[in-house]
Design an enzyme around this catalytic site. Structure first.
Site, PDB file in Angstrom:
ATOM      1  N   ASN A  58      -4.101 -15.026 -11.705  1.00  0.00           N
ATOM      2  CA  ASN A  58      -5.385 -15.143 -11.020  1.00  0.00           C
ATOM      3  C   ASN A  58      -6.375 -16.039 -11.762  1.00  0.00           C
ATOM      4  OD1 ASN A  58      -5.225 -11.574 -10.455  1.00  0.00           O
ATOM      5  ND2 ASN A  58      -4.408 -13.201  -9.173  1.00  0.00           N
ATOM      6  N   ASN A  60      -6.600 -19.000 -12.924  1.00  0.00           N
ATOM      7  CA  ASN A  60      -6.860 -20.418 -12.697  1.00  0.00           C
ATOM      8  C   ASN A  60      -7.927 -20.659 -11.645  1.00  0.00           C
ATOM      9  OD1 ASN A  60      -5.326 -19.648 -10.450  1.00  0.00           O
ATOM     10  ND2 ASN A  60      -4.434 -21.683 -10.230  1.00  0.00           N
ATOM     11  N   ARG A  61      -8.328 -19.619 -10.894  1.00  0.00           N
ATOM     12  CA  ARG A  61      -9.320 -19.846  -9.839  1.00  0.00           C
ATOM     13  C   ARG A  61     -10.287 -18.690  -9.678  1.00  0.00           C
ATOM     14  NH1 ARG A  61      -4.665 -18.257  -8.368  1.00  0.00           N
ATOM     15  NH2 ARG A  61      -4.341 -16.598  -6.847  1.00  0.00           N
ATOM     16  N   ARG A  99      -9.763  -2.315   3.957  1.00  0.00           N
ATOM     17  CA  ARG A  99      -9.699  -3.401   4.927  1.00  0.00           C
ATOM     18  C   ARG A  99      -9.115  -3.020   6.280  1.00  0.00           C
ATOM     19  NH1 ARG A  99      -8.591  -9.582   4.568  1.00  0.00           N
ATOM     20  NH2 ARG A  99      -8.119  -9.996   6.733  1.00  0.00           N
ATOM     21  N   CYS A 150      24.287 -12.132  10.453  1.00  0.00           N
ATOM     22  CA  CYS A 150      25.483 -12.943  10.239  1.00  0.00           C
ATOM     23  C   CYS A 150      25.137 -14.281   9.583  1.00  0.00           C
ATOM     24  CB  CYS A 150      26.223 -13.170  11.556  1.00  0.00           C
ATOM     25  SG  CYS A 150      25.208 -13.861  12.875  1.00  0.00           S
TER      26      CYS A 150
END
Length: 627
Positions: A58, A60-61, A99, A150
């Site tokens: 997480n 890096n941003r 949520r 298959c």
């Protein structure tokens, strides 16, 4: 007349911001940007809720988090970080989830909802208002694409088929066994018209490796002590030789090439350590290198041994859960998938690529999150200013559209007359077999799973008001094991379903059907895909910033704020399903509206939601309620 301002906002609006209460559900990629924007815009009373914990991926941003925070609650750390640069804010953090039923609670309370999402370079923001726009559930979600068994077991033709097979294999060996995730050759393949008994007799199995029998994969693995070499030869030699005896499969396809452990070790250099292995396979980041067959054979062996030890440490009857962020699990799927790709003449993939496909993810872009978070606040300001009619759906594109715009606004869509959530009298028609459908299946699979109810009460409209399901514990449990027909439910019956917790009533019309497709328990009549995209008009294209004038400033309308100044904002970002893997829904995920077409610049007026998964990282699903 002079307009009193606080910063760039009208004083009345600034006062509304500082007085209102905000609920932010989710503190991930968009959530971090959003919390920062809210406090710097002037929102003072904020509650943030997120069930997730901080992962190193997480960092890096999600800039509110640092390395020292890994493993801690996102909501709590986000609160602490925001208070450092805005100590006057009143922020409460909850480590929880909220949520799932936001759309319906907003409809029940008549609170506007601002929904948004990002996927790579693409993003979107839209406003949902009861009676004015379509709700979050107005458009049916597309049916998840699944691959025939298959194809996965016998005739893979794309890398994703091999990756799905490898994930199934992980579950069969180390996780929860699922009959729908079998990995051995499928003798019931519809392409075949030979006698399986005769063909099986011709299949060559290793005499020294336990003499393959068609038994549970996990049972067989246990009988070998999870011997990596025996597993390798069973999966990549014996099972492939068995497939080769299914002659008809290979008349129009390139036949697979079995692998043998000893031959691979003789032909290729045996690489013992990670360092040696990666010295041989070229330059670049470790995760972005593609190893040879020998390298993946060694990786398979090491990962099997590690996973076997992890399973043993958990004790008898224990199971492992596949997680893309668990290195041994990811190594196993990477190795197994690549070996199968090689067998079926496909180019092998790097660990990075396989992780993206296996987790249904594409990298999240920090700047996309920042742009979308800013647009969210602008839409919220319109609502708090009483300018709901100026709200727009805004799409952020990867490339400019023909009018050289990256941000393209569209008029909000009106409510769908057929929506089973926000229509004035929600109603659906369900096709099922009343003689085979249990009351418990109606409750759990249809009402809760399909229609998203929490605690449904069901009454049969039979003139007697028969209570079929009660949300009160113990009242109707005796009904669970009975069939719908036992209660007189037949073709044309109507069920009134109430969910008190959601203030939601749904009328269910029953169509009795005895010829549903195999493994299909019910169908919702009219569950159709989206309409074709509608291009935005030139007039709409002007209103990017605030839906009022072609200006970047928030609206300074002197219109009195509406009495109902509550807002709810839903955001979703994080590593989302990529275009190459969007069809493969191996885990359930967040729901997202259809993003703007990056090539044509044409926005969809009816925004399809992708049922994801999102698989992998729903941690950045954020919601805000302004109260």
């Amino acid at each position: 007349a002079l307009i009193s301002k606080v910063g760039s906002l009208r004083k009345e609006l600034a006062d509304s911001l500082s007085a209102c209460r905000v609920l932010v559900v989710g503190a991930g990629g968009i959530g971090c940007e959003l919390l920062k924007n809210l406090v710097l815009t002037g929102f003072k009373n904020i509650e943030v809720i997120d069930l997730d914990i901080i992962d190193v991926s997480n960092l890096n941003r999600q800039f509110l988090f640092q390395k020292k925070h890994v493993g801690k609650s996102k909501a709590q750390v986000a609160k602490e970080s925001v208070l450092q640069f805005c100590p006057t804010a009143n922020i409460t953090a909850y480590h929880d989830t909220a949520r799932n039923h936001v759309n319906r609670m907003c409809l029940a309370a008549d609170i506007p909802l601002i929904e948004s999402g990002t996927a790579g370079y693409l993003g979107q923001v839209t406003v949902i208002k009861k009676g004015l726009t379509e709700c979050y559930e107005c458009q049916p979600k597309p049916t998840q694409k699944t691959f025939p068994g298959c194809t996965i077991r016998n005739t893979p033709s794309e890398p994703i088929h091999c990756i799905v097979w490898a994930k199934y294999l992980f579950n069969q060996l180390f996780g929860e066994e699922d009959a729908d995730q079998e990995v051995s050759p499928d003798t019931a393949d519809p392409e075949l018209s030979w006698n399986p008994a005769d063909t099986e007799a011709r299949a060559t199995a290793s005499d020294q490796d336990g003499d393959i029998k068609r038994v549970s994969t996990k049972d067989w693995a246990r009988s070998t002590g999870y011997d990596a070499v025996k597993l390798f030869n069973k999966l990549f030699k014996d099972d492939i030789q068995y497939l080769l005896t299914m002659d008809k499969l290979w008349k129009k396809r390139k036949a697979p090439l079995p692998l043998d452990w000893l031959e691979i070790q003789k032909l290729g250099k045996i690489l013992v350590s990670d360092q040696q292995m990666h010295e041989v396979t070229g330059t670049g980041l470790k995760d972005q290198q593609v190893l040879g067959v020998a390298g993946y054979s060694q990786l398979f062996s090491r990962s099997v041994e590690t996973l076997r030890s992890m399973l043993a440490d958990k004790g008898d009857g224990a199971e492992l859960v596949w997680d893309k962020d668990d290195p041994p699990a990811m190594d196993f799927v990477t190795a197994a998938a690549n070996l199968r790709m090689h067998i079926f003449s496909m180019n092998m993939k790097s660990r990075f690529d396989i992780k993206s496909m296996a987790g249904n993810i594409i990298p999240a872009i920090a700047t996309t999150n920042a742009v979308i978070a800013g647009l969210i606040v602008l839409e919220a300001l319109k609502i708090l200013s009483g300018d709901v009619e100026q709200c727009r759906t805004i799409f952020l594109n990867k490339q400019p559209n023909p009018r050289k715009k990256l941000l393209v606004p569209c008029a909000l869509d009106p409510p769908s007359a057929n929506c089973y959530v926000c229509a004035s009298k929600p109603e659906v028609t369900v096709k099922l077999n009343v003689h085979n459908t249990l009351v418990l299946a109606l409750q759990d699979k249809i009402l809760k799973e399909k229609f998203g109810m929490v605690a449904p009460d069901v009454q049969i409209e039979d003139g007697k008001g028969t209570i079929l399901i009660s949300s009160e514990e113990g009242e109707t449990e005796a009904n669970n094991s009975k069939f719908l027909s036992d209660f007189g439910i037949r073709h044309g019956s109507r069920l009134q379903v109430d969910d008190f917790l959601q203030d939601y009533t749904l009328l269910v019309n029953v169509i009795h059907c005895e010829d549903l497709e195999k493994d299909v328990e019910f169908e919702v009549v009219g569950d159709a895909p989206d309409k074709a995209p509608t291009p935005p008009s030139a007039q709409e294209d002007k209103n990017v910033a605030n839906g009022n004038k072609d200006s970047a400033e928030p609206s300074t309308s002197s219109k009195a704020p509406a009495e109902q100044d509550d807002v709810l904002i839903v955001d979703s970002d994080e590593e989302e399903p990529s275009s190459s893997t969007m069809d493969v829904r191996m885990e359930s995920g967040g729901h997202k509206r259809k993003l703007h077409d990056a090539e044509t610049g044409e926005a969809s007026a009816k925004r399809q939601r992708l049922d994801q998964p999102l698989a992998a990282d729903e941690e950045d699903d954020d919601i805000i309620a302004l109260d």
